[in-house]
Structure formats: structure tokens, C-alpha cells
Design an enzyme around this catalytic site. Structure first.
Site, PDB file in Angstrom:
ATOM      1  N   HIS A 383       0.809  -1.224   0.000  1.00 26.34           N
ATOM      2  CA  HIS A 383       0.000   0.000   0.000  1.00 26.34           C
ATOM      3  C   HIS A 383       0.842   1.274   0.000  1.00 26.34           C
ATOM      4  O   HIS A 383       0.478   2.265  -0.618  1.00 26.34           O
ATOM      5  CB  HIS A 383      -0.955  -0.009   1.215  1.00 26.34           C
ATOM      6  CG  HIS A 383      -0.267   0.211   2.517  1.00 26.34           C
ATOM      7  ND1 HIS A 383       0.579  -0.727   3.074  1.00 26.34           N
ATOM      8  CD2 HIS A 383      -0.276   1.271   3.381  1.00 26.34           C
ATOM      9  CE1 HIS A 383       1.039  -0.253   4.221  1.00 26.34           C
ATOM     10  NE2 HIS A 383       0.544   0.948   4.429  1.00 26.34           N
ATOM     11  N   ASP A 384       1.979   1.269   0.699  1.00 27.28           N
ATOM     12  CA  ASP A 384       2.790   2.489   0.805  1.00 27.28           C
ATOM     13  C   ASP A 384       4.039   2.438  -0.059  1.00 27.28           C
ATOM     14  O   ASP A 384       5.016   3.142   0.207  1.00 27.28           O
ATOM     15  CB  ASP A 384       3.200   2.708   2.268  1.00 27.28           C
ATOM     16  CG  ASP A 384       2.233   3.663   2.966  1.00 27.28           C
ATOM     17  OD1 ASP A 384       1.428   4.324   2.267  1.00 27.28           O
ATOM     18  OD2 ASP A 384       2.281   3.757   4.202  1.00 27.28           O
ATOM     19  N   LYS A 387       5.959   5.501  -1.209  1.00 29.76           N
ATOM     20  CA  LYS A 387       6.788   6.345  -0.338  1.00 29.76           C
ATOM     21  C   LYS A 387       8.257   6.299  -0.726  1.00 29.76           C
ATOM     22  O   LYS A 387       9.048   7.142  -0.313  1.00 29.76           O
ATOM     23  CB  LYS A 387       6.618   5.900   1.119  1.00 29.76           C
ATOM     24  CG  LYS A 387       5.329   6.416   1.737  1.00 29.76           C
ATOM     25  CD  LYS A 387       5.254   6.077   3.191  1.00 29.76           C
ATOM     26  CE  LYS A 387       3.992   6.685   3.802  1.00 29.76           C
ATOM     27  NZ  LYS A 387       3.786   6.221   5.182  1.00 29.76           N
ATOM     28  N   HIS A 412       2.396  10.032  -2.748  1.00 31.28           N
ATOM     29  CA  HIS A 412       2.845   8.629  -2.678  1.00 31.28           C
ATOM     30  C   HIS A 412       1.813   7.619  -3.203  1.00 31.28           C
ATOM     31  O   HIS A 412       2.206   6.605  -3.782  1.00 31.28           O
ATOM     32  CB  HIS A 412       3.369   8.262  -1.268  1.00 31.28           C
ATOM     33  CG  HIS A 412       2.317   7.909  -0.265  1.00 31.28           C
ATOM     34  ND1 HIS A 412       1.706   8.846   0.536  1.00 31.28           N
ATOM     35  CD2 HIS A 412       1.781   6.713   0.098  1.00 31.28           C
ATOM     36  CE1 HIS A 412       0.842   8.240   1.343  1.00 31.28           C
ATOM     37  NE2 HIS A 412       0.876   6.938   1.101  1.00 31.28           N
ATOM     38  N   HIS A 436      -5.786   4.037  -0.671  1.00 33.03           N
ATOM     39  CA  HIS A 436      -5.870   3.760   0.774  1.00 33.03           C
ATOM     40  C   HIS A 436      -5.945   5.026   1.630  1.00 33.03           C
ATOM     41  O   HIS A 436      -6.155   4.944   2.827  1.00 33.03           O
ATOM     42  CB  HIS A 436      -4.731   2.839   1.235  1.00 33.03           C
ATOM     43  CG  HIS A 436      -3.368   3.472   1.242  1.00 33.03           C
ATOM     44  ND1 HIS A 436      -2.626   3.659   0.084  1.00 33.03           N
ATOM     45  CD2 HIS A 436      -2.598   3.963   2.248  1.00 33.03           C
ATOM     46  CE1 HIS A 436      -1.469   4.216   0.390  1.00 33.03           C
ATOM     47  NE2 HIS A 436      -1.429   4.422   1.706  1.00 33.03           N
ATOM     48  N   ASP A 465      -4.589  -0.031   8.334  1.00 36.49           N
ATOM     49  CA  ASP A 465      -3.363   0.773   8.316  1.00 36.49           C
ATOM     50  C   ASP A 465      -3.371   1.797   9.455  1.00 36.49           C
ATOM     51  O   ASP A 465      -2.408   1.911  10.217  1.00 36.49           O
ATOM     52  CB  ASP A 465      -3.267   1.483   6.953  1.00 36.49           C
ATOM     53  CG  ASP A 465      -1.965   2.254   6.799  1.00 36.49           C
ATOM     54  OD1 ASP A 465      -0.963   1.849   7.411  1.00 36.49           O
ATOM     55  OD2 ASP A 465      -1.960   3.257   6.042  1.00 36.49           O
TER      56      ASP A 465
END
Ligand SMILES: [Fe+2]
Length: 539
Positions: A383-384, A387, A412, A436, A465
Site C-alpha cells: 500500500h505504501d 513512499k 505517494h 488507501h 493501516d
């Protein structure tokens, strides 16, 4: 009905035929032959001429009928009659010819051998009968001596046997060909189902092709066995069973000892004392074996079919292994990328692991299948991933962010989506990465999606999250207690989060608490917390 069946010794007296109310099934390993004639003397002579008739090691089993009507009744009760010797003139002048027509056209039997045997050729001239009816031979009774009759019957049985073998080979080949695409299209995440289906297919193939040799036998209906694969320790491990007693490890040991021999000789099917071992070989490597018991009399054709099937099966297994290895490599690469992104932010890769677990639990609670829930879990890990494209100076900045800095953070999801768009297999992961940070009320980013516009996996990950970030220690904040974090999640239902997802998520916690007797209710640490308005994990 006047019916007799041999092989019982003795010849009926001329003019009399022993009666039998209902024909009994032919003994195993025999050739059922139907003799149809209204003349009892002809029946008696036939019985005498064929009493010791054998073909291919199997005796002939005679059934007698004195009319076409009786013949049909026997036909319907006796399975797989190989040959019928049919008189023409019986209850009517063309009763025998009509019987032939019924068997061939109405009953659609093109395998049984049909021989017309007439004593009145004037009623059925040979040329006309041969041209009009689908028969295999035409004989005048006056020419058909006992010796010629014997030869004619043997020749017809040979023709029947060859035809049946051809039919069965074709049927077996069709089964193998039909099974092949299914094997390659099997879902890779259900290997045990694949192994069971592969084993089932081969059992059906054996039942279909081997029963011919012993039509009345029940041997082949009791095939038992298993499919075993060779594990890393070079021992066999059973992956699918067919009525097999799993406690019998001695067989596995014996088979394991046989493997080096097969490896050296590259042997195909091994048949011994009623059992069959079929190695699954790919590029001279043994992937495993199929072992079956209670199989005898495998012909060369059947052996070939089983070996062709084993090649297909081994190919599909190798395909499955390679596909799984490729998918695992793909997943690992993405997971490593996700962990790298996570380390950049929080100095821990554990967050993504917890996220995956809780995503799966919540998806299951929402009623998704295990397969879909696991897919969502894998997607959540990434999901990240975007970043990785956010400058450290912004990502790692202690304290509140400026508006401009927050705008940079907000890139991001888009960066993550661009990375994941490279491979269509990551469609769900892309949805999660991109959405998200969307909020149920439409105030999230990057696109301001609202309610069910937000993909459901992303709605689940949003809850999980935030929760995990709240209960985790970070350099800029202490972890919240689980109860505090759950309250915060509950407060966000309907604004930040999908209320149904929140409900499901809370239920997973309730279930866990019930299971563990409230032990899980305590947080990793309950000391202090940061301002929930903009915790770093929500950036
Ligand atoms: Fe994020």
C-alpha cells in the site's frame, strides 16, 4: 422363452431346447455369443461345434434364442454381446434382417459382429443382404460345416476384439486430451486439488480402458492408490489418495527405494503383481509417482495411454511449480520493495506483515473467500510502496508538516500506482496503493473518491493501516492502547472509514478477545500518544 446358455456340457436332444427364464450374465473372461435360429437342431449343432471354442485365452459363452423377439430380450439383458449368428426366416420371412436393422440402427451398436446364417437363401439373396444390411458376413447353412463355423466365429471374435481395443484407445486418448488443458489451467494456489484431480483422472482412465478385458469383473472398480511427489529430502510424500489407507508407509518406503532404478533406466510404467507404478518424469527428473493397486491385464495400448497421461501430468506439475516459483519471486520482489519503503518511513518492516494478517482477517469477516482474502492480504503489503519516491527530508521530518510538505506526501499513492501499473497481475495492489488514503466521506486523497467509489480492498486497508499505526511506537509518538485505537476507528466510521468495514474489523478484535480471554486487549505500550489529528502513519 426358450433360451439356453453354455458352457454347460452336453448337447440338447434334437428337437428339444432346455429353457431358461432369464439369461444369467456371462462369466468373467468370456465372449458372449448370441445364436438366433428357430430350428432347434441348428442350435444343438452350433452348441456342439462351439463347445470348446476359445479365443485369446477366453471361452465362448453361448446364448440361444428361437426368434428375433427372444434374441432382443437376451440382447438387452446380457452386456456386451460380441457376436450374433442370425437366421433370416423365423417368426416372419425377414425377422433376422429386421433384428440386424434394430441392433445397428435403433440400438446404435456398431461393434457387435453380425453374421447372417440362412437355410433359405431364396428369401434373402446374399448380394441383396450384403448391400442392404450392415452385416459382417453371410453364410449358407448348407455350406457351414462345424469346422467352418468354428473358424467363422473365431474370426468374428478377433474382429470384435480389435474394434473394441480401437474404441477404447480412442476413448482413452480423448480422456487424456480432454484432461490436458484442464491440468494446465488449474489454479496454482490449490496444488492438492490439482493432485487429487490428476489422480482421479488416471483412475477413470484405468476403469474405462481396463474393464474391457474383464467385463464382469469388479477388480477395476476397486482401484486404490495415491499420487506422491518427491520432496527436498528425496523421499516420497503423498499428496493425493484414492481410497488409500494412509497408515501404509511400508509401500512408500519400498517405492522410494525403486526410484533410483527408474531414474537410471528412465522407465515408464512398471507393472507387477496387480500394482502399477507410473513415474512422473520431466527432463529426466522424477517429480513423483502415481501408484495404483488392483490392476491387472494392462495391454500395450493401455500402457501407452497411461504413459502419455503421466507425461501430461508431469508437464502440468512442472508448469505449476515454475508458475508458483515465478509468482513467489514476483511477490517477494514487491514485498521487499514494500518493506524498503516501510523502513524508510518507520524503521520497521513488521507493519506490513501485521497489515496483511489483519486485512485477511477483516476480509474473511466480510464474507470473502479464503482465496480472495489472501489476495487482499498480499495487496495490502504494497500500500505504501509509493513512499519510496518521497524525499527523506519530508518523509522523515519530525513534527508537523507544512501544507506544501503534506502535498508532497500526498503524491505517494500516485507514485505507488505508477510502480504497480507495470504489471497487470498487481491490479488489486494498485487499487490499494492508489486509494488507501481516500475517505468514505470524499475528503481523502489523491482523488477525493467517496463511499463505494473507493475499491473495497483499499477501504479495508485504510482501517487496518490507521489502526496499526496508532498502536505502534514511532519516533514521534508513543503507541496507543488497542482499546483507544479501536475507539478512534469506531469514531471514524461513516466519515473516514466504510462503516461495514469498521464493523467487520471490530468483530475480528472481539472474536480474538473472546478466544484469548481478553488477553489481547492490552496494547504493546499504553504510555502516551501523539495528536491523532495528523499522526504520521496517516500521511
Ligand atoms: Fe500511505
Amino acid at each position: 422363452m426358450k433360451i439356453i446358455r453354455t458352457p454347460s456340457p452336453g448337447v440338447p436332444e434334437s428337437g428339444t431346447i432346455p429353457t431358461q427364464p432369464s439369461p444369467s450374465p456371462p462369466p468373467a473372461d468370456s465372449w458372449p455369443v448370441l445364436v438366433v435360429d428357430d430350428d432347434p437342431d441348428i442350435l444343438a449343432i452350433t452348441r456342439l461345434a462351439l463347445k470348446d471354442c476359445r479365443f485369446s485365452g477366453r471361452p465362448v459363452c453361448l446364448y440361444f434364442a428361437q426368434s428375433a423377439k427372444e434374441a432382443l430380450e437376451i440382447y438387452h439383458r446380457v452386456p456386451e454381446i460380441a457376436l450374433a449368428l442370425v437366421d433370416v426366416v423365423m417368426e416372419t420371412d425377414d425377422a433376422g434382417l429386421r433384428l440386424v436393422q434394430t441392433i445397428r440402427n435403433d440400438l446404435n451398436n456398431h461393434t457387435i459382429r453380425l453374421i447372417i446364417r440362412t437355410g433359405q437363401p431364396g428369401h434373402a439373396p446374399e448380394r441383396m443382404v450384403i448391400d442392404t444390411y450392415d452385416i459382417d458376413d453371410y453364410k449358407d447353412k448348407t455350406e457351414l460345416t462345424a469346422s467352418k463355423l468354428y473358424t467363422t466365429v473365431r474370426s468374428a471374435l478377433k474382429s470384435f476384439r480389435d474394434l473394441k481395443m480401437l474404441q477404447q484407445s480412442r476413448h482413452g486418448l480423448e480422456m487424456v486430451l480432454r484432461a490436458a488443458p484442464g491440468m494446465y489451467l488449474h489454479p496454482v494456489d490449490q496444488p492438492d486439488k490439482f493432485f487429487l484431480e490428476a489422480l482421479g483422472q488416471i483412475i477413470r482412465l484405468c476403469e474405462s480402458t481396463c474393464t474391457f478385458l474383464e467385463p464382469a469383473s469388479t477388480k477395476h472398480r476397486n482401484i486404490i492408490g495415491f499420487l506422491a511427489i518427491l520432496n527436498n529430502r528425496e523421499t516420497l510424500e503423498i499428496r493425493a489418495r484414492w481410497k488409500w489407507d494412509e497408515s501404509d508407509n511400508a509401500k512408500l518406503q519400498m517405492l522410494t527405494e525403486e526410484l533410483p532404478k527408474i531414474k537410471t533406466t528412465q522407465a515408464g510404467l512398471v507393472l507387477a503383481e496387480g500394482h502399477v507404478m507410473l513415474p512422473l518424469l520431466v527432463h529426466h527428473n522424477i517429480l513423483g509417482i502415481i501408484y495404483l493397486e488392483n490392476i491387472t491385464n494392462i495391454s500395450e495400448n493401455e500402457r501407452c495411454l497411461l504413459e502419455v497421461y503421466a507425461v501430461q501430468c508431469a508437464g502440468a506439475m512442472e508448469n505449476l511449480r515454475l508458475y508458483e516459483a515465478l509468482a513467489a519471486a514476483n511477490r517477494n520482489a514487491m514485498r521487499m520493495l514494500a518493506v524498503a519503503a516501510e523502513f524508510k518511513d518507520t524503521e520497521t518492516g513488521d507493519h506490513v506483515k501485521r497489515l496483511a494478517r489483519q486485512t485477511v482477517e477483516t476480509a474473511l469477516e466480510l464474507g470473502f473467500s479464503q482465496e480472495t482474502a489472501q489476495e487482499m492480504g498480499r495487496a495490502s503489503v504494497m500500500h505504501d510502496i509509493g513512499k519510496i519516491g518521497v524525499p527523506d527530508a519530508v518523509l522523515l521530518k519530525p513534527g508537523p508538516l507544512t501544507k506544501d510538505e503534506f502535498e508532497i506526501i500526498k503524491t505517494h499513492p500516485g507514485i505507488g500506482a505508477s510502480i504497480l501499473a507495470e504489471d497487470s497481475n498487481f491490479k488489486m495492489a494498485l487499487d490499494v496503493a492508489l486509494s488507501h488514503h481516500e475517505r468514505w466521506d470524499g475528503t481523502g486523497y489523491p482523488m477525493g473518491l467517496k463511499g463505494e467509489e473507493i475499491p473495497l480492498p483499499a477501504r479495508i486497508v485504510a482501517v487496518v493501516d490507521v489502526f496499526d499505526a496508532l498502536v505502534s511506537d514511532r519516533p514521534y509518538k508513543k503507541a496507543w492502547s488497542v482499546m483507544e485505537a479501536l475507539e478512534e476507528i469506531k469514531r471514524g466510521a461513516g466519515t473516514h472509514f466504510d462503516p461495514q468495514v469498521v464493523e467487520a474489523f471490530l468483530r475480528t478484535h472481539r472474536n480474538r478477545r473472546e478466544k484469548r480471554g481478553q488477553m489481547e486487549a492490552s496494547a504493546p505500550s499504553t504510555q502516551g500518544k501523539d495528536d491523532p489529528k495528523f499522526p504520521r502513519s496517516k500521511r
